[in-house]
Motif scaffolding. Sequence first.
Motif, PDB file in Angstrom:
ATOM      1  N   ILE A 192      10.382  11.756   6.605  1.00  0.00           N
ATOM      2  CA  ILE A 192       9.676  12.461   5.518  1.00  0.00           C
ATOM      3  C   ILE A 192      10.398  12.356   4.170  1.00  0.00           C
ATOM      4  CG2 ILE A 192       8.799  14.697   4.694  1.00  0.00           C
ATOM      5  CD1 ILE A 192       8.207  15.407   7.586  1.00  0.00           C
ATOM      6  N   PRO A 193      11.701  12.767   4.085  1.00  0.00           N
ATOM      7  CA  PRO A 193      12.355  12.671   2.771  1.00  0.00           C
ATOM      8  C   PRO A 193      12.424  11.228   2.260  1.00  0.00           C
ATOM      9  CG  PRO A 193      13.914  13.399   4.462  1.00  0.00           C
ATOM     10  CD  PRO A 193      12.562  13.398   5.089  1.00  0.00           C
ATOM     11  N   ILE A 194      12.553  10.266   3.185  1.00  0.00           N
ATOM     12  CA  ILE A 194      12.614   8.861   2.760  1.00  0.00           C
ATOM     13  C   ILE A 194      11.278   8.468   2.139  1.00  0.00           C
ATOM     14  CG2 ILE A 194      12.978   6.475   3.547  1.00  0.00           C
ATOM     15  CD1 ILE A 194      14.599   7.641   5.914  1.00  0.00           C
ATOM     16  N   ALA A 195      10.193   8.837   2.832  1.00  0.00           N
ATOM     17  CA  ALA A 195       8.852   8.513   2.325  1.00  0.00           C
ATOM     18  C   ALA A 195       8.620   9.181   0.968  1.00  0.00           C
ATOM     19  CB  ALA A 195       7.795   8.968   3.327  1.00  0.00           C
ATOM     20  N   GLN A 196       9.093  10.431   0.839  1.00  0.00           N
ATOM     21  CA  GLN A 196       8.928  11.153  -0.436  1.00  0.00           C
ATOM     22  C   GLN A 196       9.637  10.410  -1.567  1.00  0.00           C
ATOM     23  OE1 GLN A 196       8.296  15.132  -0.913  1.00  0.00           O
ATOM     24  NE2 GLN A 196       6.680  14.570   0.490  1.00  0.00           N
TER      25      GLN A 196
ATOM     26  N   SER B 179       0.852  -1.201   0.000  1.00  0.00           N
ATOM     27  CA  SER B 179       0.000   0.000   0.000  1.00  0.00           C
ATOM     28  C   SER B 179       0.880   1.240   0.000  1.00  0.00           C
ATOM     29  CB  SER B 179      -0.886   0.013   1.243  1.00  0.00           C
ATOM     30  OG  SER B 179      -1.444   1.310   1.406  1.00  0.00           O
ATOM     31  N   PRO B 180       0.440   2.316  -0.685  1.00  0.00           N
ATOM     32  CA  PRO B 180       1.254   3.545  -0.692  1.00  0.00           C
ATOM     33  C   PRO B 180       1.017   4.418   0.544  1.00  0.00           C
ATOM     34  CG  PRO B 180      -0.636   3.807  -2.133  1.00  0.00           C
ATOM     35  CD  PRO B 180      -0.726   2.419  -1.571  1.00  0.00           C
ATOM     36  N   ASN B 181       0.204   3.945   1.480  1.00  0.00           N
ATOM     37  CA  ASN B 181      -0.128   4.763   2.658  1.00  0.00           C
ATOM     38  C   ASN B 181       0.439   4.161   3.935  1.00  0.00           C
ATOM     39  OD1 ASN B 181      -1.922   6.531   1.104  1.00  0.00           O
ATOM     40  ND2 ASN B 181      -3.182   4.685   0.920  1.00  0.00           N
ATOM     41  N   ALA B 182       1.080   5.007   4.743  1.00  0.00           N
ATOM     42  CA  ALA B 182       1.615   4.549   6.025  1.00  0.00           C
ATOM     43  C   ALA B 182       1.250   5.542   7.113  1.00  0.00           C
ATOM     44  CB  ALA B 182       3.127   4.400   5.942  1.00  0.00           C
ATOM     45  N   ARG B 183       0.817   5.014   8.251  1.00  0.00           N
ATOM     46  CA  ARG B 183       0.469   5.856   9.404  1.00  0.00           C
ATOM     47  C   ARG B 183       1.440   5.535  10.542  1.00  0.00           C
ATOM     48  NH1 ARG B 183      -6.219   5.588   9.036  1.00  0.00           N
ATOM     49  NH2 ARG B 183      -6.238   5.738   6.765  1.00  0.00           N
ATOM     50  N   LEU B 184       2.133   6.565  11.022  1.00  0.00           N
ATOM     51  CA  LEU B 184       3.173   6.366  12.042  1.00  0.00           C
ATOM     52  C   LEU B 184       2.627   6.618  13.440  1.00  0.00           C
ATOM     53  CD1 LEU B 184       6.400   8.231  10.824  1.00  0.00           C
ATOM     54  CD2 LEU B 184       5.802   5.845  10.550  1.00  0.00           C
TER      55      LEU B 184
ATOM     56  N   LEU C 259       2.688   9.695   4.114  1.00  0.00           N
ATOM     57  CA  LEU C 259       2.769   9.504   5.570  1.00  0.00           C
ATOM     58  C   LEU C 259       1.722  10.304   6.317  1.00  0.00           C
ATOM     59  CD1 LEU C 259       6.458   9.774   6.841  1.00  0.00           C
ATOM     60  CD2 LEU C 259       5.071   7.726   6.650  1.00  0.00           C
ATOM     61  N   THR C 260       1.088   9.663   7.307  1.00  0.00           N
ATOM     62  CA  THR C 260       0.266  10.405   8.263  1.00  0.00           C
ATOM     63  C   THR C 260       0.684   9.982   9.662  1.00  0.00           C
ATOM     64  OG1 THR C 260      -1.441   8.726   8.014  1.00  0.00           O
ATOM     65  CG2 THR C 260      -1.772  10.748   6.770  1.00  0.00           C
ATOM     66  N   ILE C 261       0.238  10.779  10.667  1.00  0.00           N
ATOM     67  CA  ILE C 261       0.692  10.545  12.037  1.00  0.00           C
ATOM     68  C   ILE C 261      -0.483  10.250  12.951  1.00  0.00           C
ATOM     69  CG2 ILE C 261       1.827  11.629  14.031  1.00  0.00           C
ATOM     70  CD1 ILE C 261       3.752  11.060  11.823  1.00  0.00           C
TER      71      ILE C 261
END
Length: 584
Positions: free
Chosen positions: A315-319, A294-299, A325-327
């Motif tokens: 953030i830069p890694i996820a980009q 999935s392209p979505n991850a919640r931390l 990314l959401t929190i």
Amino acid sequence: MDMQDMKEEVRSRLNIEDVVGEYVQLKRAGRNFKGLSPFTGERTPSFYVSPEKNIWHDFSSNKGGDVFSFVMEVEGVDFRTALELLARRVGVDLAQYDSAGAQEMAKRKNRLYDILELTTQYYQQSLLKNKHAIEYVFGKRKLSKEIVQSFRIGYAPDSGDALVNFLKMKQFTEKEAQNAGLLNRFGGDLFRGRMMVPLMDGSGRVIGFTARILADEPNAPKYLNTPETLLYNKGRHVFGLSQAKEAIRRVDYAVIVEGNLDVVSSHQVGVSQVVATAGTAMTESHLKALVRLSPNARLAFDGDEAGLAATERAIPIAQSVGVDLTIINLQGGAKDPDELIQKDPALWQKAIDQAEPVVDWIITQHSKREDLTTAVGKRKFTTAALRVIRALQDPVEQEHYLQKVSTYTDSSIDVLKEKLAGTEEPDEKVLKKVAQSVAPIKTDQTNYQENLLAVALIDPAVRELLKDIQPDMLATDEQKVVLEYVKSSTKQLVDVPEDLQNYDTYVKIVLLKADARYGEWSDEDRYFETARLVRQLITEHKKITKNSLTAQLRQAEQDGDDVRAAEIRHQVNELIKEIPRAQK
């Protein structure tokens, strides 16, 4: 293609300074780079890298060589493993060069899978036989039978050699058990008296373990993990992936938490899209493993300074990987998901559902930390917020957050854009930890004694391990004085205390060594390093005592004093029993 060709192929794709730069802070020095040696606690940089000649040399420990020998030294691995690590880094598939080698590697890996599978079954059986462990797993942690089976949770007996003996019986060698990360440095069981949670790869094969102590002890680490092995690499491993993949695909997002047991608790209450990057910062490999599902991850990281920094780094890694990314904010002051789940599982799902965009969360966190009515507060806040905005690749997204910062600080967008375009504040580079060098670095025989005093000076938690160390075991007067001080004090030292003023220069050198060598280590690593050094010191002292007694024995025999000779002979035999075989 032979080994030499493989080596050159990998070397041709690497810059030696980039590889070394992950472990050593390098600065340009003419045509070379130089930095502080990663092998000694030196103060003046004497470690050189020559990109032109593709070599490095460390004058403080007199080591040197090419990029392969550097990786062998810092990671404590053999040549073949160093070649594999570097080949993976530059995308060279060694199998295409070396079918015999590939077969040999596959055989070694399969053998490790077999030993770890058997160990998992052994720990599962041990859990069922141990009342104390059953009470902890099912009672205190409230884990269900299903979840204990799904995660294959077990228990490591605390006798110290239970697993070693079991594996010998099953025809596995000590070397194989060592390579699987199951033994301590003395050849006994690494895990003792702990709840064992297997670490599995994406397909569910066991590659290692994380182990939780049953009753918290003041100085024993709460968690103990398998060291890096041929199968287990913490920078790549996503805990719970094999159990979570179906749920991640179904709900179209992954929840990433910090602790392995948070994952277990969450799966138990039916929230199964949860995984962890346990004990390590998030890497590109972690997110690449998840983005396939999935392209979505919640931390769900801590809201403290460390959690905030870890989130910013993500953030830069996820980009770059293409993950959105959401929190997740933990409600009601819960310190981790497990605590929230124990309170009410519905609160955990609600927190997941209310995840907010990562940049909004970070900006809000920084705004709470600074006084935005002052010029200094605004400066610090905008510096922190712009650092995050700068990492965004989309200009429209950047504009959106600049407006938000502008509202917080009552500053114009133009001023913020000017600051954004200004010089970027360099981030402190996080260097990789260097594996402990086994060979003594200096010819000075008292070097390890100094290391022991150094770690004890900066870490009061390890001092209880020094109870069996006597002043006569140390070489110099200064060392003896420092030993007496650390044994009687509970203070952490940053400067020379009054009691040691007479040895001012010596203590400063040891403190400097302590900082350079052990300052960045985790509490757990410092504790185990101290235990190793204490054992080495006691063993060395016994060897010296044995040599002295042997000389006395010869004298007694020459003098014809049979009673004295028999007495000394008995002492020598007792000592020999106590000295580990390898040390005699």
